[in-house]
Design an enzyme around this catalytic site. Structure first.
Site, PDB file in Angstrom:
ATOM      1  N   LEU A 196      -3.958   1.959  18.044  1.00 20.78           N
ATOM      2  CA  LEU A 196      -3.546   3.259  18.584  1.00 20.78           C
ATOM      3  C   LEU A 196      -4.442   3.659  19.749  1.00 20.78           C
ATOM      4  O   LEU A 196      -5.645   3.403  19.732  1.00 20.78           O
ATOM      5  CB  LEU A 196      -3.617   4.317  17.480  1.00 20.78           C
ATOM      6  CG  LEU A 196      -2.625   4.111  16.326  1.00 20.78           C
ATOM      7  CD1 LEU A 196      -2.982   5.010  15.149  1.00 20.78           C
ATOM      8  CD2 LEU A 196      -1.196   4.361  16.782  1.00 20.78           C
ATOM      9  N   ASN A 251       0.835  -1.213   0.000  1.00 22.62           N
ATOM     10  CA  ASN A 251       0.000   0.000   0.000  1.00 22.62           C
ATOM     11  C   ASN A 251       0.864   1.255   0.000  1.00 22.62           C
ATOM     12  O   ASN A 251       0.541   2.239  -0.673  1.00 22.62           O
ATOM     13  CB  ASN A 251      -0.963  -0.010   1.188  1.00 22.62           C
ATOM     14  CG  ASN A 251      -2.212  -0.812   0.894  1.00 22.62           C
ATOM     15  OD1 ASN A 251      -3.069  -0.384   0.128  1.00 22.62           O
ATOM     16  ND2 ASN A 251      -2.300  -2.008   1.477  1.00 22.62           N
ATOM     17  N   GLY A 295     -11.845   3.238  18.511  1.00 23.72           N
ATOM     18  CA  GLY A 295     -12.148   1.802  18.468  1.00 23.72           C
ATOM     19  C   GLY A 295     -11.232   1.084  17.479  1.00 23.72           C
ATOM     20  O   GLY A 295     -10.391   1.704  16.838  1.00 23.72           O
ATOM     21  N   ARG A 305       2.288   1.030  25.628  1.00 26.00           N
ATOM     22  CA  ARG A 305       1.794   1.459  24.321  1.00 26.00           C
ATOM     23  C   ARG A 305       1.924   2.980  24.183  1.00 26.00           C
ATOM     24  O   ARG A 305       2.330   3.494  23.141  1.00 26.00           O
ATOM     25  CB  ARG A 305       0.320   1.064  24.262  1.00 26.00           C
ATOM     26  CG  ARG A 305      -0.183   0.689  22.924  1.00 26.00           C
ATOM     27  CD  ARG A 305      -1.579   0.104  23.036  1.00 26.00           C
ATOM     28  NE  ARG A 305      -1.572  -1.341  23.009  1.00 26.00           N
ATOM     29  CZ  ARG A 305      -1.420  -2.065  21.902  1.00 26.00           C
ATOM     30  NH1 ARG A 305      -1.280  -1.491  20.731  1.00 26.00           N
ATOM     31  NH2 ARG A 305      -1.426  -3.370  21.950  1.00 26.00           N
ATOM     32  N   HIS A 317      -8.423  -1.227   5.502  1.00 27.05           N
ATOM     33  CA  HIS A 317      -8.755  -2.508   6.127  1.00 27.05           C
ATOM     34  C   HIS A 317      -9.246  -3.490   5.056  1.00 27.05           C
ATOM     35  O   HIS A 317     -10.086  -3.123   4.225  1.00 27.05           O
ATOM     36  CB  HIS A 317      -9.834  -2.294   7.194  1.00 27.05           C
ATOM     37  CG  HIS A 317     -10.137  -3.545   7.942  1.00 27.05           C
ATOM     38  ND1 HIS A 317      -9.277  -4.068   8.882  1.00 27.05           N
ATOM     39  CD2 HIS A 317     -11.178  -4.412   7.857  1.00 27.05           C
ATOM     40  CE1 HIS A 317      -9.786  -5.192   9.358  1.00 27.05           C
ATOM     41  NE2 HIS A 317     -10.935  -5.418   8.755  1.00 27.05           N
TER      42      HIS A 317
HETATM   43  C1  GAR Z   1      -3.150  -4.975   3.875  1.00 28.91           C
HETATM   44  O1  GAR Z   1      -3.952  -6.012   3.378  1.00 28.91           O
HETATM   45  C2  GAR Z   1      -3.926  -4.111   4.854  1.00 28.91           C
HETATM   46  O2  GAR Z   1      -5.261  -3.913   4.478  1.00 28.91           O
HETATM   47  C3  GAR Z   1      -3.835  -4.932   6.098  1.00 28.91           C
HETATM   48  O3  GAR Z   1      -2.497  -5.373   6.123  1.00 28.91           O
HETATM   49  C4  GAR Z   1      -2.049  -5.530   4.778  1.00 28.91           C
HETATM   50  C5  GAR Z   1      -0.752  -4.769   4.612  1.00 28.91           C
HETATM   51  O4  GAR Z   1      -0.205  -4.988   3.343  1.00 28.91           O
HETATM   52  N1  GAR Z   1      -4.146  -4.154   7.264  1.00 28.91           N
HETATM   53  C6  GAR Z   1      -4.816  -4.630   8.294  1.00 28.91           C
HETATM   54  O5  GAR Z   1      -5.191  -5.796   8.351  1.00 28.91           O
HETATM   55  C7  GAR Z   1      -5.088  -3.658   9.399  1.00 28.91           C
HETATM   56  N2  GAR Z   1      -5.989  -4.235  10.358  1.00 28.91           N
HETATM   57  P1  GAR Z   1       0.943  -4.068   2.772  1.00 28.91           P
HETATM   58  O6  GAR Z   1       2.015  -3.991   3.872  1.00 28.91           O
HETATM   59  O7  GAR Z   1       1.446  -4.817   1.567  1.00 28.91           O
HETATM   60  O8  GAR Z   1       0.360  -2.726   2.453  1.00 28.91           O
END
Ligand code: GAR
Length: 221
Positions: free
Chosen positions: A104, A25, A154, A76, A120
């Site tokens: 967070l 991403n 949340g 944290r 997400h």
């Molecule tokens: C992605 O699928 C993102 O949506 C997910 O982690 C992956 C990271 O991929 N995030 C979560 O699950 C957050 N709860 P990337 O490092 O290749 O972007």
């Protein structure tokens, strides 16, 4: 409740990207900026994981990186204070959580509310938290997808910005479903940041109003 217009102070918008892993991403954002789809600069990439491959992607693109390993802090909040102190002098318009796998606390979120987004890999509010694609498969849904949202206190509960539906196939594994969803994550990520840059997002309680369209169908995601 008062409506809050969410926009950068000036363009190009200054982004901070928080990662924990491979960073596809992040790569989509880097490519979106290079290709002129996003009017922003990435001021810093911060990882809680020193081995995150996304750090290499940032270095390749000459973006400053910082590892702030949560294991070196006893709470944290202490970890978050360390991140906040790195962000403070950078005058960041938007913090992007791009596969950042730490929850967070209000200490971090409150000063930046409306200026933190997350991606997400499910259609929220279904399947929050980790392993969303596995949760979706195990539940047996026919349609899953991905969501971008503002981060609130949340877990994956904040106001939704964009969503894209992806059909679940009967022979899907966690890997194949994740892969198909990921393609749309990259599209949603870029579009969400550009909508922010264009000043088209307004927070109205837990709803997000996008200027200039009636439905996100018009965005052709
Ligand atoms: C992605 O699928 C993102 O949506 C997910 O982690 C992956 C990271 O991929 N995030 C979560 O699950 C957050 N709860 P990337 O490092 O290749 O972007």
């Amino acid at each position: 409740m008062e409506k809050i217009k969410i926009q950068p102070k000036k363009l190009p918008a200054k982004l901070a990207v928080l990662i924990s892993g491979r960073g596809t991403n992040l790569q989509a954002i880097i490519d979106g900026i290079k290709g002129g789809e996003i009017n922003a600069t990435i001021e810093i990439v911060i990882s809680n994981n020193p081995n995150a491959y996304g750090l290499e992607r940032a270095k390749q693109a000459n973006i400053p990186t910082k590892v702030i390993d949560h294991r070196e802090f006893s709470t944290r909040e202490d970890h978050e204070r360390a991140i906040l102190s790195v962000l403070a002098p950078l005058d960041i318009d938007l913090i992007v959580l791009a596969g950042y796998m730490r929850i967070l606390t209000p200490l971090f979120i409150r000063p930046y509310y409306g200026r933190i987004i997350n991606i997400h890999p499910a259609l929220l509010p279904a399947f929050p938290g980790t392993h969303a694609q596995k949760q979706a498969l195990e539940y047996g849904v026919r349609i899953s997808g991905c969501t971008t949202h503002f981060v609130d206190e949340g877990t994956d509960t904040g106001p939704i910005i964009l969503q894209k539906a992806v059909y679940v196939r009967q022979d899907d594994t966690e890997e194949t479903l994740s892969q198909r969803i990921l393609k749309y994550e990259h599209i949603l990520m870029k579009k969400t940041i550009q909508l922010f840059c264009e000043g088209r997002l307004t927070l109205d309680g837990r709803k997000v109003i996008i200027e200039g369209i009636k439905s996100i169908e018009e965005l052709g995601l």
